[in-house]
Motif scaffolding. Structure first.
Motif, short mmCIF file in Angstrom:
data_model
loop_
_atom_site.label_atom_id
_atom_site.label_comp_id
_atom_site.label_asym_id
_atom_site.label_seq_id
_atom_site.Cartn_x
_atom_site.Cartn_y
_atom_site.Cartn_z
N LEU A 86 0.82 -1.21 0.00
CA LEU A 86 0.00 0.00 0.00
C LEU A 86 0.86 1.26 0.00
CD1 LEU A 86 -2.69 -1.21 2.54
CD2 LEU A 86 -2.92 -1.02 0.06
N ARG A 87 2.17 1.07 0.12
CA ARG A 87 3.14 2.18 0.05
C ARG A 87 2.77 3.31 1.02
NH1 ARG A 87 5.76 4.13 -4.97
NH2 ARG A 87 7.50 3.96 -3.53
N GLY A 172 6.98 7.43 -6.96
CA GLY A 172 6.52 6.41 -7.90
C GLY A 172 5.03 6.16 -7.77
N PRO A 173 4.53 5.13 -8.44
CA PRO A 173 3.08 4.88 -8.51
C PRO A 173 2.49 4.42 -7.19
CG PRO A 173 4.27 3.07 -9.52
CD PRO A 173 5.29 4.12 -9.21
N LEU A 174 1.22 4.73 -7.01
CA LEU A 174 0.43 4.24 -5.88
C LEU A 174 -0.61 3.25 -6.42
CD1 LEU A 174 -0.14 7.59 -3.96
CD2 LEU A 174 1.15 5.60 -3.11
N PRO A 175 -0.93 2.21 -5.66
CA PRO A 175 -1.89 1.22 -6.18
C PRO A 175 -3.26 1.82 -6.48
CG PRO A 175 -1.44 0.85 -3.84
CD PRO A 175 -0.43 1.82 -4.33
N GLU A 176 -3.68 2.79 -5.68
CA GLU A 176 -4.97 3.43 -5.92
C GLU A 176 -5.02 4.08 -7.30
OE1 GLU A 176 -4.00 3.90 -1.47
OE2 GLU A 176 -2.94 3.91 -3.38
N GLU A 177 -3.92 4.71 -7.68
CA GLU A 177 -3.85 5.36 -9.00
C GLU A 177 -3.76 4.33 -10.11
OE1 GLU A 177 -1.37 9.25 -7.30
OE2 GLU A 177 -0.34 7.66 -8.41
N GLN A 178 -2.98 3.29 -9.88
CA GLN A 178 -2.80 2.26 -10.91
C GLN A 178 -4.10 1.50 -11.18
OE1 GLN A 178 0.61 0.30 -8.99
NE2 GLN A 178 1.78 0.77 -10.83
N LEU A 179 -4.86 1.20 -10.12
CA LEU A 179 -6.10 0.46 -10.30
C LEU A 179 -7.14 1.25 -11.08
CD1 LEU A 179 -6.38 -1.25 -6.80
CD2 LEU A 179 -6.07 -2.40 -9.00
N GLN A 180 -7.02 2.56 -11.07
CA GLN A 180 -7.90 3.39 -11.87
C GLN A 180 -7.45 3.44 -13.33
OE1 GLN A 180 -9.39 7.18 -9.92
NE2 GLN A 180 -7.78 6.64 -8.46
N ALA A 181 -6.14 3.25 -13.56
CA ALA A 181 -5.60 3.38 -14.91
C ALA A 181 -5.53 2.07 -15.68
CB ALA A 181 -4.20 4.00 -14.85
N VAL A 182 -5.44 0.93 -14.97
CA VAL A 182 -5.23 -0.35 -15.64
C VAL A 182 -6.49 -0.76 -16.41
CG1 VAL A 182 -5.98 -1.81 -13.70
CG2 VAL A 182 -4.25 -2.66 -15.31
N ARG A 183 -6.29 -1.41 -17.54
CA ARG A 183 -7.41 -1.79 -18.42
C ARG A 183 -7.50 -3.30 -18.63
NH1 ARG A 183 -8.66 2.23 -16.85
NH2 ARG A 183 -9.10 4.20 -17.90
N VAL A 184 -6.79 -4.09 -17.84
CA VAL A 184 -6.90 -5.55 -17.92
C VAL A 184 -7.52 -6.03 -16.62
CG1 VAL A 184 -4.83 -5.63 -19.37
CG2 VAL A 184 -4.63 -6.04 -16.90
N LEU A 205 -9.32 -0.94 -1.30
CA LEU A 205 -9.09 -1.11 -2.73
C LEU A 205 -10.28 -1.76 -3.42
CD1 LEU A 205 -5.37 -2.36 -2.74
CD2 LEU A 205 -6.23 -0.02 -2.91
N ALA A 206 -11.24 -2.26 -2.63
CA ALA A 206 -12.42 -2.91 -3.20
C ALA A 206 -13.31 -1.94 -3.96
CB ALA A 206 -13.22 -3.60 -2.11
N GLN A 207 -13.10 -0.63 -3.75
CA GLN A 207 -13.90 0.36 -4.47
C GLN A 207 -13.53 0.42 -5.95
OE1 GLN A 207 -12.68 4.62 -3.76
NE2 GLN A 207 -11.38 3.66 -2.20
N TYR A 208 -12.38 -0.17 -6.30
CA TYR A 208 -11.95 -0.15 -7.70
C TYR A 208 -12.42 -1.44 -8.38
CZ TYR A 208 -9.09 3.50 -5.72
OH TYR A 208 -8.68 4.64 -5.07
N PRO A 209 -12.60 -1.41 -9.71
CA PRO A 209 -13.10 -2.61 -10.42
C PRO A 209 -12.10 -3.76 -10.35
CG PRO A 209 -13.31 -0.63 -11.77
CD PRO A 209 -12.44 -0.27 -10.60
N SER A 210 -12.29 -4.66 -9.42
CA SER A 210 -11.41 -5.82 -9.27
C SER A 210 -12.12 -6.83 -8.40
CB SER A 210 -10.06 -5.42 -8.64
OG SER A 210 -10.27 -4.81 -7.38
N GLY A 211 -11.66 -8.07 -8.46
CA GLY A 211 -12.21 -9.11 -7.60
C GLY A 211 -11.39 -9.22 -6.34
#
Length: 228
Positions: A86-87, A172-184, A205-211
């Motif tokens: 979570l940095r 560097g990157p934060l997971p919250e930002e990356q989870l918003q940007a990733v498309r896979v 992190l569950a607020q982002y589109p992921s399982g």
């Protein structure tokens, strides 16, 4: 699997002859950045795997896997995160009054003999075993072979300097930002007993589109014990 440096060659960042790479768009500079690791991971997929891959990523390897998927989604079919870092020491997550103290502590570790002493204190069998027991959440899973697999690479030249370079990176990157940007597709698994990356924070992190899935009684190395 995106995780630790193991027996890889360790280019010593404190005694380098070549100039440092330029800072990345996220402010990172040095030999060891998430963008550098993303580039290396993508090169591995292209040159060794030779087809789009599913990335299994633990801790800070999670940021590496997500960055690789962001940088070139054609190479990554999906990313599975296990207790992603979570940095919390990232400068963006520090209060303004904390930042000078954090920067001073990092300089002290990075530029004085205190850093080498700190690494030596960590890189011994007793400390490694203790840390692994906390990581796994199951002391019986921590074998002598496992302890040696971590202690042995730490004895190699340059290991201390690489370790210090990595832990002193607060940009560097934060997971919250990356989870918003990733498309896979992205999956998240969390060990409920993780002593460092608290599951309460991981749930955010569950607020982002992921399982998401929590594993009861497991630590931050949940991917090695999830079958047990």
């Amino acid at each position: 699997m995106a995780a630790g440096f193991g027996y890889s060659d360790k280019r010593c960042p404190l005694h380098r002859r070549e100039p440092l790479p330029a800072a990345t768009s996220s402010g990172e500079a040095g030999l060891f950045t998430f963008h550098t690791w993303s580039r290396q991971l993508r090169a591995f997929i292209q040159e060794v795997v030779r087809e789009p891959a599913v990335l299994l990523c633990n801790s800070a390897g999670g940021e590496v896997g997500l960055q690789a998927a962001i940088d070139d989604p054609s190479l990554v079919r999906a990313v599975q995160l296990f207790d992603i870092s979570l940095r919390c020491q990232h400068e963006a997550k520090q209060a303004a009054w904390q930042r000078p103290f954090m920067a001073a502590a990092q300089r002290l570790l990075h530029e004085t003999p205190l850093g080498l002493w700190y690494f030596a204190h960590l890189a011994n069998r007793q400390t490694v075993r203790s840390l692994l027991c906390r990581c796994y959440g199951r002391p019986e899973a921590v074998t002598e072979e496992l302890v040696e697999s971590l202690v042995a690479p730490a004895r190699q030249p340059g290991a201390a300097q690489v370790f210090l370079e990595c832990i002193c990176n607060s940009r560097g990157p934060l997971p919250e930002e990356q989870l918003q940007a990733v498309r896979v597709p992205v999956g998240i698994v969390w060990g409920e007993a993780d002593p460092w990356e608290r599951v309460e924070l991981g749930r955010q992190l569950a607020q982002y589109p992921s399982g998401g899935q929590e594993c009861k009684g497991r630590g931050c190395i949940v991917h090695l014990l999830v079958h047990a």
